[in-house]
Design a protein around this motif. Structure first.
Motif, mmCIF file in Angstrom:
data_model
loop_
_atom_site.group_PDB
_atom_site.id
_atom_site.type_symbol
_atom_site.label_atom_id
_atom_site.label_comp_id
_atom_site.label_asym_id
_atom_site.label_seq_id
_atom_site.Cartn_x
_atom_site.Cartn_y
_atom_site.Cartn_z
ATOM 1 N N HIS A 320 0.853 -1.193 0.000
ATOM 2 C CA HIS A 320 0.000 0.000 0.000
ATOM 3 C C HIS A 320 0.890 1.245 0.000
ATOM 4 O O HIS A 320 1.740 1.409 0.876
ATOM 5 C CB HIS A 320 -0.893 -0.043 1.245
ATOM 6 N N ASP A 322 1.010 5.189 0.206
ATOM 7 C CA ASP A 322 0.273 6.397 0.570
ATOM 8 C C ASP A 322 0.976 7.629 0.034
ATOM 9 O O ASP A 322 1.988 8.073 0.567
ATOM 10 C CB ASP A 322 0.165 6.490 2.094
ATOM 11 N N HIS A 353 -2.523 4.779 -3.136
ATOM 12 C CA HIS A 353 -3.589 5.577 -2.526
ATOM 13 C C HIS A 353 -3.192 7.044 -2.650
ATOM 14 O O HIS A 353 -2.290 7.510 -1.964
ATOM 15 C CB HIS A 353 -3.723 5.127 -1.059
ATOM 16 N N MET A 355 -3.543 10.589 -1.922
ATOM 17 C CA MET A 355 -4.136 11.646 -1.093
ATOM 18 C C MET A 355 -3.584 12.956 -1.619
ATOM 19 O O MET A 355 -2.720 13.599 -1.010
ATOM 20 C CB MET A 355 -3.774 11.412 0.377
ATOM 21 N N ASP A 465 -8.887 1.202 5.747
ATOM 22 C CA ASP A 465 -7.592 1.891 5.807
ATOM 23 C C ASP A 465 -7.576 2.897 6.943
ATOM 24 O O ASP A 465 -8.353 3.849 6.946
ATOM 25 C CB ASP A 465 -7.327 2.593 4.465
HETATM 26 ZN ZN ZN Z 1 -3.788 4.588 2.640
#
Ligand code: ZN
Ligand code: DX5
Length: 554
Positions: A320, A322, A353, A355, A465
């Protein structure tokens, strides 16, 4: 059919569900060996050149199912890839059907009647030779079983393929350690003996592997993979097709019956259909497959390469990633340039992911550096931008996800996209950093999201998450989440492998409990007992019964 990681994963589950329904309707058939090769078949269909509207197209690749009893597993993919209709699966093994107990040439897409075991590889050698003589670019993919490797004819074919230097032939050996009635290592071992009571112990003990040695001795190029890891199978097929000068075998170490716990490693399910009563529970089990996704920002930010290697060693399902841009969230982590650096370290899929603000502007860069699935935030785009992102990702074989912050409701505009979505992230912390506590209201929200998605034809996965750990992961599973991100609870642990094993075992417990509840809902304590009793391998039935009793279901 799509050919990215998410599509193959989705198809492998869909294929299994088709097999379950079809064999139950027929009252007979072979689910075990269909399930063990489900991921391999998905990857083969990705790499093969074929045209379902012209099944006999001269230059097509030929898929030869030598282990012909696994016919339902082949038919399910013929349905998924458009050779036949899915509804035809229901006619399996009935009089007049094109779908018989073994593949039959009257079914479009079938190249070989694989009833007699051991003959498919010889046939494949003949086809590969003929294609070469004809200067036909078509290639031959043969799926061979380990049980049928008892037959001397397999080894005669192995010698011939090597003698003729057939580099237009690729074999996938579905090495599931189980054959009709018993375990391969007891009947005719292909690997070295591993002392102890576990008849499939050699699968997990690399030092015992001898199967590929045999093929190498016969002059083949060999590749070993975990037969349920799509990324490994996919990479192996890429390499196999690039190999020149001789044939290639991919030894695909798999689990017979994989996906349905009571069928796993159980010879009884070589050739037996599930009962009608258990079908809905089994289908529920298939949609309950879970994955763990360690988040590397919980590790040493200065050595993210090392954190990715740790994920690899720990056997993570996803890594994963981020990405924070200092605008959508106050923190900054890394961007696509870092992902490009990390990509060669592992073949484990990257779950990126984002953001970041305005993901529509930069999503392309994250796809180009090798993300397998990219999730953007609902707060950072509108319907038209999300539509653009989703189309772009799907046309580049990348999975597409949407994430919502704890305070964000599901946007109304999402409705139309739900059937195409691969992932939905329910944030259970305010995004920005690892190490925060799970926000309790997220359980309720995940349940609502799961219901919302179910009503709209969702075929993807809910990812939990933020603050997910051993104390809440079972609850998150019960809510409907199927992928679990772990920063502090996985990457933050000194022994990540152990942390992941613990999380997986808690998830398995939650899955078993969910299925027991389903059995109870459908047929009361009687069906609960029947369901528990099916788990005959490895003494599981007793612990499942105990769990049922504790939950007052027995
Ligand atoms: Zn995440
Ligand atoms: C939060 C991130 C999460 C988080 C995971 O902004 O999206 O992936 O860092 O870390 P833990 O599991 O420690 O909350």
């Amino acid at each position: 059919m799509g050919s990215g990681y998410c599509s193959i994963r989705r198809n492998a589950l869909r294929a299994r569900a088709l097999v379950v329904r079809a064999t139950a309707a027929a009252g007979s058939g072979h689910p075990g060996g269909s399930f063990s090769m489900a991921e391999a078949m998905g990857c083969l269909f990705k790499h093969m050149r074929y045209d379902p509207t012209d099944p006999l197209w001269e230059e097509r690749d030929r898929l030869i199912l030598s282990k012909g009893h696994a016919a339902p597993g082949l038919f399910s993919y013929l349905a998924i890839s458009g050779f036949i209709k899915e509804s035809e699966m229901e006619t399996l093994r009935s009089l007049g059907s094109r779908l018989q107990g073994h593949p039959d040439l009257k079914c479009p897409g079938v190249e070989f009647c694989g009833g007699s075991l051991g003959t498919g590889l010889s046939y494949s050698v003949g086809v590969a030779l003929a294609l070469r003589l004809d200067k036909n670019p078509g290639r031959v993919f043969a799926v061979v079983g380990d049980g049928e490797s008892n037959e001397g004819q397999i080894w005669e074919a192995t010698m011939s393929a090597s003698k003729f230097g057939l580099d237009n032939l690729v074999v996938v050996l579905d090495r599931n350690y189980v054959q009709q009635d018993s375990y391969t290592e007891g009947v005719m071992p292909l690997d070295a003996a591993v002392p102890g009571p576990d008849p499939v112990a050699a699968r997990g003990d690399r030092s015992a592997w001898r199967t590929a040695d045999k093929w190498r001795a016969f002059g083949w190029h060999t590749i070993e993979v975990d037969g349920h890891r799509i990324e490994q199978l996919d990479g192996a097929l890429h390499r196999a097709l690039a190999h020149r000068g001789g044939p290639v075998i991919i030894v695909s170490r798999s689990v017979k019956g994989r996906g349905v716990e009571h069928m796993e490693d159980n010879p009884q399910w070589h050739g037996k259909a599930p009962s009608h009563q258990t079908v809905p529970i089994i289908l529920r089990e298939l949609e309950s497959q879970a994955a763990v996704a360690p988040s590397i920002i919980a590790g040493d930010m200065a050595r993210l390469d090392r954190e990715v290697s740790r994920c690899q060693e720990a056997g993570a399902d996803f890594v994963h990633l981020d990405v924070m841009d200092g605008a959508f969230v106050p923190n900054t982590t890394f961007d696509h340039a870092k992902i490009r650096e990390l990509r060669p370290i592992t073949d484990i899929p990257f779950d990126t992911h984002l953001m970041i603000s305005e993901p529509v502007r930069s999503v392309r860069r994250y796809a180009e550096v090798g993300s397998d699935i990219i999730t953007v935030h609902a707060e950072a785009c509108d319907a038209s931008e999300f539509g653009e992102i989703l189309d772009y990702l799907h046309s580049n074989e990348v999975g597409a996800g949407i994430a919502v912050n704890p305070a964000t409701p599901v946007p109304e505009w999402l409705d139309a996209f739900v059937p195409k979505l691969d992932q939905f992230i329910v944030m259970s912390v305010v995004p920005g950093r690892s190490g925060q506590a799970y926000i309790e209201e997220s359980h309720q929200k995940t349940q609502e999201v799961a219901a919302y998605l179910r009503d709209r034809g969702f075929g993807g996965v809910i990812e939990a998450d933020g603050g997910v750990n051993a104390s809440n992961v079972a609850g998150c599973f019960a809510d409907g989440a199927r992928t679990f991100v772990g920063g502090s609870s996985m990457v933050g642990q000194a022994d990540m492998g152990r942390a992941i094993r613990e999380m997986r075992s808690l998830i398995l417990g939650a899955r078993r409990l969910g299925l027991l509840r389903e059995a109870h809902r459908l047929g009361g304590p009687e069906l609960v007992e029947k369901w528990a009793a099916l788990h005959t391998v490895g003494g599981k039935a007793d612990s499942i019964r105990e769990m049922a009793a504790e939950a007052s279901l027995l």
